[in-house]
Design an enzyme around this catalytic site. Structure first.
Site, mmCIF file in Angstrom:
data_model
loop_
_atom_site.group_PDB
_atom_site.id
_atom_site.type_symbol
_atom_site.label_atom_id
_atom_site.label_comp_id
_atom_site.label_asym_id
_atom_site.label_seq_id
_atom_site.Cartn_x
_atom_site.Cartn_y
_atom_site.Cartn_z
ATOM 1 N N GLN A 196 0.846 -1.197 0.000
ATOM 2 C CA GLN A 196 0.000 0.000 0.000
ATOM 3 C C GLN A 196 0.882 1.247 0.000
ATOM 4 O O GLN A 196 1.153 1.845 1.044
ATOM 5 C CB GLN A 196 -0.953 -0.028 1.203
ATOM 6 C CG GLN A 196 -1.970 1.103 1.237
ATOM 7 C CD GLN A 196 -3.077 0.963 0.211
ATOM 8 O OE1 GLN A 196 -2.946 0.224 -0.764
ATOM 9 N NE2 GLN A 196 -4.171 1.676 0.399
ATOM 10 N N HIS A 233 -1.913 -4.174 0.466
ATOM 11 C CA HIS A 233 -1.831 -4.532 -0.952
ATOM 12 C C HIS A 233 -2.453 -3.366 -1.704
ATOM 13 O O HIS A 233 -3.604 -3.002 -1.442
ATOM 14 C CB HIS A 233 -2.590 -5.833 -1.224
ATOM 15 C CG HIS A 233 -2.380 -6.390 -2.595
ATOM 16 N ND1 HIS A 233 -2.897 -7.608 -3.000
ATOM 17 C CD2 HIS A 233 -1.690 -5.904 -3.667
ATOM 18 C CE1 HIS A 233 -2.547 -7.845 -4.248
ATOM 19 N NE2 HIS A 233 -1.828 -6.809 -4.681
ATOM 20 N N LEU A 234 -1.714 -2.747 -2.607
ATOM 21 C CA LEU A 234 -2.097 -1.472 -3.200
ATOM 22 C C LEU A 234 -3.527 -1.477 -3.734
ATOM 23 O O LEU A 234 -3.889 -2.310 -4.570
ATOM 24 C CB LEU A 234 -1.128 -1.108 -4.323
ATOM 25 C CG LEU A 234 -1.399 0.220 -5.036
ATOM 26 C CD1 LEU A 234 -1.369 1.387 -4.062
ATOM 27 C CD2 LEU A 234 -0.377 0.439 -6.146
ATOM 28 N N HIS A 235 -4.311 -0.521 -3.263
ATOM 29 C CA HIS A 235 -5.693 -0.406 -3.727
ATOM 30 C C HIS A 235 -6.238 0.983 -3.425
ATOM 31 O O HIS A 235 -5.811 1.663 -2.498
ATOM 32 C CB HIS A 235 -6.584 -1.457 -3.056
ATOM 33 C CG HIS A 235 -6.721 -1.292 -1.574
ATOM 34 N ND1 HIS A 235 -5.700 -1.578 -0.685
ATOM 35 C CD2 HIS A 235 -7.765 -0.857 -0.790
ATOM 36 C CE1 HIS A 235 -6.093 -1.358 0.548
ATOM 37 N NE2 HIS A 235 -7.333 -0.892 0.515
ATOM 38 N N PHE A 236 -7.195 1.391 -4.234
ATOM 39 C CA PHE A 236 -8.010 2.580 -4.016
ATOM 40 C C PHE A 236 -9.444 2.111 -3.783
ATOM 41 O O PHE A 236 -9.830 1.019 -4.213
ATOM 42 C CB PHE A 236 -7.984 3.508 -5.239
ATOM 43 C CG PHE A 236 -6.636 4.086 -5.549
ATOM 44 C CD1 PHE A 236 -6.290 5.372 -5.151
ATOM 45 C CD2 PHE A 236 -5.692 3.347 -6.257
ATOM 46 C CE1 PHE A 236 -5.050 5.905 -5.441
ATOM 47 C CE2 PHE A 236 -4.442 3.868 -6.552
ATOM 48 C CZ PHE A 236 -4.119 5.152 -6.147
#
Length: 424
Positions: A196, A233-236
């Site tokens: 993230q 964990h990368l998210h928008f």
């Protein structure tokens, strides 16, 4: 053993897959390396050609298709399949009387069923840990479509699109614990298992999603670790709400206009101190500046939240310290008892409350008191702002004369002509 070599006769389109040394997928139809590369999820390919930012709302068939038919239509399909933990459309919602009109929602289901936060709050950057929950473990039935850059000047939609091995897929999936209608997750380059942390490419992808939706009521948000992100964990996040957020109503004070035409302002008369970035000559120039701001926060271990508003043309950035105060025992028990985690949506004025008592007694004074605990102090914010502007090359008004008449008369005049600046 006697053998010969020959080219086999292909008798089925599936024959090559059947002859593979190992079976395709893990059998769970997930988003991991085992399944996603051989899946054929729907693909929305947006145009990836630099173009001026549109000042007026985007009104065309592609935006109507993307938002209403594809995103919201598929979200409702997943709701009809029973994939959500509760019916968010049945949650009580009201506008709290007051100057800014904070929005309160009673969401008791989210309190009972939400996954607990697993990560420490004193480190904005933490390495990805594959042993913990991440989005590669999500089933593909929760995925609405892939969202990736295409070619040319027009968007394209494909019902079934094979994954390009040289282009890591980005996906839009439902949030099974939604806080509003159409609540989804944008997961950039899911197979790369990025932690993230914002990078220029992922942030530009988020702005493209806001632009393609073409509605001021569809916003995207981002929470860093230490600012109430729960999954590393990368998210928008994104959802549709057909009313103006309180932060969007708050006045701003202009700081400067950059050479790229981006108007930089401070948020005024709002409980959380923040910076506002608007317009720019192109979406990429706006994205590059704001992503550099986010990267500076990350590298300096300052938790922050981001709201992407106005179809990607207006971005709010909030450095915050609530989790730090909470860990140090500096937040009142009254506020802690509400169990409200002030992440991007709460900071923007959409208060998600988990107890009926808090919902019934909600007032603007309560919202202001909670959000004031989120904000950096005036002295700390000014210090952060000064260091941030220096690191990102942002120019303050009192320094503009040093940049020459070209900056004052060219970039500033261009921004005015595009409707991005209101002279005060």
């Amino acid at each position: 053993m006697l053998t010969i070599k020959r080219v086999p006769t292909v008798v089925s389109n599936y024959q090559e897959d059947a002859a593979a040394a190992e079976p395709l997928g893990c059998g769970r139809n997930c988003l991991g390396h085992c399944c996603l590369p051989v899946s054929k999820l729907p693909l929305y390919a947006f145009p990836n050609v630099p173009k001026p930012i549109k000042i007026s709302p985007k009104e065309d068939r592609s935006s109507d298709f993307f938002l209403n038919t594809l995103l919201l239509g598929q979200w409702e399909d997943r709701m009809s399949r029973g994939l959500f933990r509760y019916d968010v459309t049945a949650c009580e919602t009201k506008v709290i009387p007051g100057k800014l009109g904070f929005i309160a929602q009673l969401n008791e289901g989210r309190h009972l069923k939400k996954r607990p936060t697993e990560f420490r709050v004193d480190r904005v950057l933490q390495p990805f840990d594959s042993s913990k929950f991440n989005f590669t473990k999500v089933g593909q039935e929760e995925v609405l479509f892939r969202f990736e850059a295409g070619g040319g000047n027009l968007p394209h939609y494909y019902d079934h699109a094979p994954v390009n091995q040289n282009s890591p897929p980005s996906v839009v999936a439902i949030n099974v614990s939604p806080i509003e209608y159409g609540h989804v997750l944008l997961i950039p380059r899911v197979l790369e298992c990025l932690p993230q942390r914002i990078d220029p490419d992922s942030f530009l992808l988020a702005l493209h999603m806001a632009e393609e939706a073409g509605s001021p009521y569809f916003r995207l948000g981002y929470n860093s670790l230490g600012a109430f992100a729960t999954i590393n964990h990368l998210h928008f996040q994104a959802y549709f709400m057909s009313t103006q957020f309180p932060v969007e109503k708050a006045p701003t004070g202009m700081v400067t206009v950059t050479e790229g035409g981006v108007k930089v302002s401070r948020l005024l008369e709002y409980p959380v101190r923040g910076l506002v970035y608007e317009c720019g000559n192109t979406l990429k120039e706006l994205s590059d500046l704001v992503s550099s701001v986010c990267i500076w926060f990350q590298e300096n271990n300052i938790p922050y939240n981001v709201l992407i508003s106005d179809m990607g043309k207006k971005i709010f950035v909030f450095p915050q310290c609530y989790a730090e105060k909470q860990a140090l025992g500096e937040v009142s028990q009254e506020l802690l008892d509400t169990q409200v985690n002030p992440a991007v949506w709460e900071i923007s004025g959409h208060m998600v409350l988990k107890r009926k008592k808090d919902y019934e007694e909600a007032s603007e004074a309560y919202a202001w008191r909670l959000l004031a605990e989120v904000s950096l102090s005036a002295d700390r914010f000014n210090e952060v702002e000064e260091n941030l502007f220096e690191a990102t090359g942002t120019v303050k008004p009192e320094q503009m004369h040093k940049e020459g008449e070209r900056l004052k008369e060219s970039a500033f005049a261009d921004a005015i002509s595009e409707g991005c600046v209101v002279l005060q």
